[in-house]
Design a protein around this motif. Structure first.
Motif, mmCIF file in Angstrom:
data_model
loop_
_atom_site.group_PDB
_atom_site.id
_atom_site.type_symbol
_atom_site.label_atom_id
_atom_site.label_comp_id
_atom_site.label_asym_id
_atom_site.label_seq_id
_atom_site.Cartn_x
_atom_site.Cartn_y
_atom_site.Cartn_z
ATOM 1 N N PHE A 141 -4.575 -37.251 -10.866
ATOM 2 C CA PHE A 141 -4.216 -37.591 -12.239
ATOM 3 C C PHE A 141 -5.026 -38.804 -12.663
ATOM 4 O O PHE A 141 -5.195 -39.758 -11.907
ATOM 5 C CB PHE A 141 -2.722 -37.909 -12.316
ATOM 6 N N GLN A 142 -5.513 -38.791 -13.916
ATOM 7 C CA GLN A 142 -6.259 -39.927 -14.457
ATOM 8 C C GLN A 142 -5.895 -40.132 -15.925
ATOM 9 O O GLN A 142 -5.726 -39.163 -16.664
ATOM 10 C CB GLN A 142 -7.767 -39.680 -14.373
ATOM 11 N N THR A 158 -1.722 -38.923 -24.853
ATOM 12 C CA THR A 158 -3.131 -38.650 -25.103
ATOM 13 C C THR A 158 -4.000 -39.338 -24.059
ATOM 14 O O THR A 158 -3.746 -40.485 -23.669
ATOM 15 C CB THR A 158 -3.523 -39.143 -26.507
ATOM 16 N N ASN A 159 -5.011 -38.635 -23.571
ATOM 17 C CA ASN A 159 -5.966 -39.115 -22.565
ATOM 18 C C ASN A 159 -5.423 -39.082 -21.134
ATOM 19 O O ASN A 159 -5.980 -39.713 -20.242
ATOM 20 C CB ASN A 159 -6.490 -40.522 -22.895
ATOM 21 N N ASP A 160 -4.351 -38.324 -20.917
ATOM 22 C CA ASP A 160 -3.902 -38.053 -19.550
ATOM 23 C C ASP A 160 -4.596 -36.778 -19.068
ATOM 24 O O ASP A 160 -4.408 -35.694 -19.651
ATOM 25 C CB ASP A 160 -2.383 -37.849 -19.499
ATOM 26 N N TRP A 161 -5.400 -36.905 -18.037
ATOM 27 C CA TRP A 161 -6.204 -35.796 -17.515
ATOM 28 C C TRP A 161 -5.845 -35.488 -16.074
ATOM 29 O O TRP A 161 -5.373 -36.363 -15.336
ATOM 30 C CB TRP A 161 -7.696 -36.144 -17.562
ATOM 31 N N TRP A 162 -6.110 -34.242 -15.667
ATOM 32 C CA TRP A 162 -6.169 -33.930 -14.241
ATOM 33 C C TRP A 162 -7.637 -33.697 -13.931
ATOM 34 O O TRP A 162 -8.282 -32.844 -14.524
ATOM 35 C CB TRP A 162 -5.339 -32.698 -13.875
ATOM 36 N N THR A 177 -12.402 -40.620 -21.416
ATOM 37 C CA THR A 177 -13.580 -39.781 -21.182
ATOM 38 C C THR A 177 -13.200 -38.558 -20.362
ATOM 39 O O THR A 177 -12.542 -38.672 -19.322
ATOM 40 C CB THR A 177 -14.658 -40.571 -20.413
ATOM 41 N N ASN A 178 -13.608 -37.407 -20.820
ATOM 42 C CA ASN A 178 -13.377 -36.177 -20.072
ATOM 43 C C ASN A 178 -14.059 -36.278 -18.716
ATOM 44 O O ASN A 178 -15.275 -36.484 -18.655
ATOM 45 C CB ASN A 178 -13.939 -34.989 -20.859
ATOM 46 N N ALA A 186 -7.048 -31.470 -20.009
ATOM 47 C CA ALA A 186 -6.403 -32.422 -20.913
ATOM 48 C C ALA A 186 -4.911 -32.085 -20.908
ATOM 49 O O ALA A 186 -4.430 -31.282 -21.713
ATOM 50 C CB ALA A 186 -6.992 -32.302 -22.313
ATOM 51 N N LEU A 187 -4.179 -32.686 -20.019
ATOM 52 C CA LEU A 187 -2.804 -32.279 -19.741
ATOM 53 C C LEU A 187 -1.902 -32.305 -20.969
ATOM 54 O O LEU A 187 -1.019 -31.459 -21.109
ATOM 55 C CB LEU A 187 -2.212 -33.177 -18.647
ATOM 56 N N TRP A 188 -2.097 -33.279 -21.835
ATOM 57 C CA TRP A 188 -1.198 -33.453 -22.988
ATOM 58 C C TRP A 188 -1.343 -32.346 -24.024
ATOM 59 O O TRP A 188 -0.520 -32.233 -24.931
ATOM 60 C CB TRP A 188 -1.430 -34.819 -23.634
ATOM 61 N N THR A 189 -2.354 -31.488 -23.872
ATOM 62 C CA THR A 189 -2.618 -30.436 -24.860
ATOM 63 C C THR A 189 -2.168 -29.052 -24.407
ATOM 64 O O THR A 189 -2.218 -28.110 -25.205
ATOM 65 C CB THR A 189 -4.123 -30.364 -25.168
#
Length: 259
Positions: free
Chosen positions: A163-164, A147-151, A168-169, A176-179
């Motif tokens: 990758f971040q 959760t909270n792993d974003w590109w 915060t979006n 939202a990569l994990w979704t």
């Protein structure tokens, strides 16, 4: 990205590539180093001579693996993915062509953020592979998404196209990569608009170009990525070896000699 389904899932395992004069007999090509095999069918007879990879002219001198994602032209989302390994001075096929999908608007020589095209060019594979599921046995460092792993797809952000991990979006076209299931079960990063292709990402030039799984069972066009079936993708990811400095070349087949 969910919108881009460029999945590179072609050659899973390869054993002994076809050699000139040999008759392809096996229905499965196996890579002993990859620890598995992918049913791909016999290698076409056209592989027994020169291969499409032999048309390439700009690959780094130390590149020993290359993936070709090709279509018949610019305006189609239907493509094939083929993998090759360098044997001496010749490129040898790792598998027969695998069915792939690219951006819904096909290839583009001038991809931009939000455009549903797949950028043409020759790119490295990013230093880390990612996925919602545990590593399927890849040779690259692998990060299992949480959760909270974003590109970051925000062109106005200093962290654009990276990758971040953040609560915060990042905004813009960030993902939202994990979704993103099942597309991001496992994926490799194609280094479009990021180092080493460019020194730093160019705002609005595009982000999150991945090699990942189809979003639907029957396959689907993407928003710019390369998509493959689950089994083909896993085979390709296992086969890729950072020590071979692999490259992925994406373009209409008639333009291969540009790269």
């Amino acid at each position: 990205m969910k919108r881009r389904t460029l999945i590179l899932g072609a050659a899973a395992g390869v054993a002994a590539p076809a050699v000139a004069g040999a008759t392809p007999a096996a229905a499965v090509v196996t890579d002993r180093d990859a620890g598995g095999s992918v049913p791909t069918g016999p290698l076409p007879r056209r592989y027994l001579g020169k291969t499409k990879a032999d048309k390439l002219t700009t690959l780094p001198a130390d590149t020993r693996q290359v993936i070709l994602v090709n279509a018949t032209g610019y305006g189609t989302s239907y493509a094939t993915l083929e993998s090759f390994t360098l044997s001496g001075r010749r490129w040898r096929p790792v598998s027969a062509p695998l069915p792939a999908r690219i951006g819904s608007k096909g290839f583009s020589d001038n991809h931009v953020e939000g455009g549903a095209t797949t950028p043409t060019g020759a790119y490295a594979i990013g230093p880390t592979m990612y996925g919602i599921a545990a590593s399927p046995g890849v040779r690259y460092p692998y990060h299992r998404l949480v959760t909270n792993d974003w590109w970051n797809g925000n062109p106005e952000s200093a962290a654009y196209n990276t990758f971040q991990h953040t609560s915060t979006n990042p905004g813009g076209w960030s993902e939202a990569l994990w979704t993103v299931k099942p597309a991001y079960t496992h994926f490799a990063v194609i280094t479009y608009n990021m180092p080493p292709t460019v020194p730093k990402p160019v705002p609005y030039a595009g982000s999150a170009i991945f090699l990942h799984e189809f979003s639907t069972a029957g396959g689907n066009a993407t928003a710019g990525c390369v998509g493959l079936s689950h089994d083909h993708l896993v085979g390709v990811l296992r086969w890729l070896d950072p020590r071979a400095n692999p490259r992925i070349v994406m373009c209409p087949v008639q333009n291969l000699s540009r790269y």
